[in-house]
Every structure is written in C-alpha cells, then in structure tokens.
Design an enzyme around this catalytic site. Structure first.
Site, mmCIF file in Angstrom:
data_model
loop_
_atom_site.group_PDB
_atom_site.id
_atom_site.type_symbol
_atom_site.label_atom_id
_atom_site.label_comp_id
_atom_site.label_asym_id
_atom_site.label_seq_id
_atom_site.Cartn_x
_atom_site.Cartn_y
_atom_site.Cartn_z
ATOM 1 N N SER A 142 -8.686 -1.046 -5.975
ATOM 2 C CA SER A 142 -10.009 -0.405 -5.922
ATOM 3 C C SER A 142 -10.795 -0.591 -7.607
ATOM 4 O O SER A 142 -9.580 -0.818 -8.425
ATOM 5 C CB SER A 142 -9.579 0.954 -5.823
ATOM 6 O OG SER A 142 -11.019 2.059 -6.344
ATOM 7 N N TYR A 156 -7.125 9.088 -9.000
ATOM 8 C CA TYR A 156 -7.084 7.806 -8.584
ATOM 9 C C TYR A 156 -6.825 6.639 -9.065
ATOM 10 O O TYR A 156 -6.024 5.778 -8.501
ATOM 11 C CB TYR A 156 -8.335 8.144 -7.270
ATOM 12 C CG TYR A 156 -8.685 7.161 -5.898
ATOM 13 C CD1 TYR A 156 -7.304 7.065 -4.948
ATOM 14 C CD2 TYR A 156 -9.759 6.123 -6.238
ATOM 15 C CE1 TYR A 156 -7.914 6.125 -4.476
ATOM 16 C CE2 TYR A 156 -9.456 4.980 -5.571
ATOM 17 C CZ TYR A 156 -8.998 5.149 -4.367
ATOM 18 O OH TYR A 156 -9.097 4.238 -3.753
HETATM 19 P P1 NAP Z 1 -9.088 6.067 5.443
HETATM 20 O O1 NAP Z 1 -9.841 5.698 6.292
HETATM 21 O O2 NAP Z 1 -8.625 7.020 4.985
HETATM 22 O O3 NAP Z 1 -7.732 5.424 6.391
HETATM 23 C C1 NAP Z 1 -6.014 5.748 5.797
HETATM 24 C C2 NAP Z 1 -5.054 4.985 6.030
HETATM 25 O O4 NAP Z 1 -3.722 5.667 5.807
HETATM 26 C C3 NAP Z 1 -5.120 5.566 7.573
HETATM 27 O O5 NAP Z 1 -4.646 4.685 8.452
HETATM 28 C C4 NAP Z 1 -4.303 6.831 7.506
HETATM 29 O O6 NAP Z 1 -3.411 7.725 9.110
HETATM 30 C C5 NAP Z 1 -2.901 5.915 6.276
HETATM 31 N N1 NAP Z 1 -2.407 7.187 5.659
HETATM 32 C C6 NAP Z 1 -2.730 8.426 4.465
HETATM 33 N N2 NAP Z 1 -1.549 8.938 3.956
HETATM 34 C C7 NAP Z 1 -1.118 8.428 4.348
HETATM 35 C C8 NAP Z 1 0.497 8.213 3.981
HETATM 36 N N3 NAP Z 1 0.789 8.977 3.456
HETATM 37 N N4 NAP Z 1 1.783 7.029 4.994
HETATM 38 C C9 NAP Z 1 1.048 6.551 5.422
HETATM 39 N N5 NAP Z 1 -0.139 6.318 5.635
HETATM 40 C C10 NAP Z 1 -1.016 7.130 5.034
HETATM 41 O O7 NAP Z 1 -8.503 4.393 3.556
HETATM 42 P P2 NAP Z 1 -9.625 3.409 3.403
HETATM 43 O O8 NAP Z 1 -10.468 2.860 3.111
HETATM 44 O O9 NAP Z 1 -9.325 2.693 4.146
HETATM 45 O O10 NAP Z 1 -8.562 3.018 2.284
HETATM 46 C C11 NAP Z 1 -7.530 2.193 2.718
HETATM 47 C C12 NAP Z 1 -7.139 1.424 1.573
HETATM 48 O O11 NAP Z 1 -7.954 1.108 0.307
HETATM 49 C C13 NAP Z 1 -6.384 2.862 0.165
HETATM 50 O O12 NAP Z 1 -5.546 2.074 -0.659
HETATM 51 C C14 NAP Z 1 -7.908 3.140 -0.240
HETATM 52 O O13 NAP Z 1 -7.307 3.942 -2.122
HETATM 53 C C15 NAP Z 1 -8.284 1.854 -0.374
HETATM 54 N N6 NAP Z 1 -9.930 1.298 -1.168
HETATM 55 C C16 NAP Z 1 -10.694 2.215 0.001
HETATM 56 C C17 NAP Z 1 -11.844 1.568 -0.927
HETATM 57 C C18 NAP Z 1 -12.824 2.435 0.308
HETATM 58 O O14 NAP Z 1 -14.394 2.487 -0.447
HETATM 59 N N7 NAP Z 1 -12.558 2.680 1.656
HETATM 60 C C19 NAP Z 1 -12.133 1.492 -2.135
HETATM 61 C C20 NAP Z 1 -10.661 0.922 -2.567
HETATM 62 C C21 NAP Z 1 -9.924 0.872 -2.326
HETATM 63 P P3 NAP Z 1 -4.168 8.836 8.793
HETATM 64 O O15 NAP Z 1 -5.155 8.111 9.533
HETATM 65 O O16 NAP Z 1 -2.427 8.591 10.225
HETATM 66 O O17 NAP Z 1 -3.696 9.822 8.724
#
Ligand code: NAP
Length: 248
Positions: A142, A156
């Site tokens: 991130s 985080y």
């Molecule tokens: P999101 O929309 O909240 O989706 C999270 C996903 O992870 C969901 O499928 C959730 O499953 C799953 N999950 C959560 N806790 C888990 C666990 N303990 N074991 C297995 N699966 C789990 O998140 P996102 O924004 O797509 O983020 C994905 C990744 O990108 C993360 O690592 C995040 O830190 C990183 N990231 C995101 C951003 C951003 O701006 N969005 C920026 C930088 C980095 P359920 O639906 O079943 O809970």
C-alpha cells in the site's frame, strides 16, 4: 495444462477484480474469502459464466489450519502457478495512542502473518528445490507503507511495510528456484475497505491529495497484478510497483 491461481480475499474489491481477470486469462481460480459467502459465490458464478473455472474456499488467512486447508483444496485442481496475497484489513481511523493491543494484533495477524503463511505454502509447491515447476507470488502492499498514515492508522501502514520486506527478501530467496515475487503498491482505490475507517466519503475526501486528482479502480490494480503474473514480466522480481495515480 491446468494452471491454478489462489487469490486470498478474492471475493470483493481488488481481489474480486483480480479473480475475474485471472479466470478470463485461463487460470483455474481459487477464490478465498473470510465471511461473505454470497460475494464469493457471485465471483465464482461470474467466472463460470465467462467460460472460466473457479471455486470458493472460505478461510481466515491468519489461521494456519485454514491456510493449509485452502492450499489442500487448490492442490486437488492442478499445479499452483500463482498466489495473489491480497487479503487485508484496515481499522478505524485512529492515532497510535488510541489503539488497543487487540486491534494491532488482529491487523498484524491478517495483514502480515496471513501473507507469510500463504507465501510459505506457495513456495513449498512452486519451488524447483521442492520438485515444483515455478510460479509467481504477487503481494498487496500500500502507499501507506511509504507515507506512514499518521493519525490514520500507522499499524496498517507498518503491516504493509512488512509486506514490502517480504517481497524483497523472498524475491531474492527464491529467485533461482523458478519463483518471482513482486508486489503492487496501490494508492486510494475505490473499494469497501475504506468503510472500515469510520469516515464517510473517505475516498472522495482524498482526491485532492492524489496528483491524478482521482481514485483508482480495482480493475486498474488487477491489470498490474495480471502483468506481474505474466511472461511479459519474466525478468521482474522483488519489485514493488506503485499503482497510485502519482501519490507515491
Ligand atoms: P475489500 O474490498 O475490503 O475486500 C477485502 C477482501 O479480503 C474480501 O474478499 C474479504 O472477504 C477478504 N478478507 C478480509 N479478511 C480476511 C481474512 N482474514 N482472511 C481471508 N480473507 C479476508 O479490500 P480491498 O480494498 O480490495 O483491499 C485488498 C487488499 O489491497 C488489502 O490487502 C488492502 O490492504 C490492499 N490495499 C487496498 C487499497 C484501497 O484503497 N482499496 C489501497 C492499498 C492497498 P469477506 O468479504 O468474506 O470479508
């Protein structure tokens, strides 16, 4: 030849977009998720409707037994070619002096330990040293790892710093064993993860801080992940690729 890809947290957000693109690219996709059965079922159905193949496997990446079960389910489908270490959480917007130990431990367990456990299992299967045929690991870092996220969530940010180090170290550790290890470093991407911050409209509020003056889409991150999985990036390992509209 079947090629299997595991996407942790593959049911929503960036993981969902990545699962769909991997399915379209001919991978048999193992869509891992934590609790939302309906979202996982929908991704699997969408991949199947587009002519691809996928299964959903529920499991907490912070739980070693769940991780072993996830990889055992993937083993039944064919050789593992790609691990997308995507699952991660964010918590409420807080300063360090407002954070409980439980909060920090839960986040470190999911964001750090989960990625390490999955990477370990992937290396055991892909490494030439263990009789595997090679493969790729793509980690989710991130922009927070380099910005620090002061007063937003430095736990985080630090968890993603650990992912950067995992990427650099493991990339070198297994470079001669047929495995490439890279990471994407997304900025502000429009997904539901931002709801966890407790700030309504957080994504829109951040626009001014982004040089491109807009948030990214999950598909824009997924495209870079797909490139890191492909032969087009065959000489890239230990790299962390910013996907942040110029923010980092
Ligand atoms: P999101 O929309 O909240 O989706 C999270 C996903 O992870 C969901 O499928 C959730 O499953 C799953 N999950 C959560 N806790 C888990 C666990 N303990 N074991 C297995 N699966 C789990 O998140 P996102 O924004 O797509 O983020 C994905 C990744 O990108 C993360 O690592 C995040 O830190 C990183 N990231 C995101 C951003 C951003 O701006 N969005 C920026 C930088 C980095 P359920 O639906 O079943 O809970």
């Amino acid at each position: 030849m079947t090629k299997v890809a595991i996407v942790t947290g593959g049911s929503r957000g960036i993981g969902r977009a990545t699962s769909l693109k991997l399915g379209a690219a001919g991978y048999t996709v193992v869509v891992n998720y934590a609790s939302n059965d309906a979202a996982a079922r929908q991704v699997v159905a969408d991949i199947a409707n587009a002519g691809g193949s996928a299964i959903a496997v529920k499991g907490d990446v912070a739980n070693e037994a769940d991780v072993l079960a996830l990889f055992a389910a993937a083993d039944k489908l064919g050789p593992l070619k790609a691990l997308i270490n995507n699952a991660g959480i964010m918590d409420r917007q807080n300063r360090l002096d407002e954070m409980s130990a439980e909060r920090m431990k839960r986040l470190f367990d999911i964001n750090i330990l989960g990625s390490f456990l999955c990477a370990r299992e992937a290396v055991k299967r892909m490494s030439l040293r263990h009789g595997g045929a090679g493969g790729v690991i793509v980690n989710q870092s991130s922009a927070a790892a380099v910005l620090g996220a002061p007063a937003l969530g430095i736990e985080y940010a630090a968890s993603k710093g650990a992912i950067d180090t995992l990427t650099i170290g493991l990339g070198r550790e297994v470079a001669a064993e047929g495995i490439r290890v890279n990471a994407v470093r997304p900025g502000i991407i429009d997904t539901e993860i931002h709801d966890s911050s407790g700030i309504k409209g957080r994504v829109q509020m951040m626009r001014d801080q982004i040089p491109m003056k807009r948030e990214g889409k999950a598909e824009e991150v997924a495209d870079v992940i797909l490139w890191l999985c492909s032969e087009q990036s065959s000489y890239v390992t230990g790299a962390i690729v910013p996907v942040a509209g110029g923010r980092c």
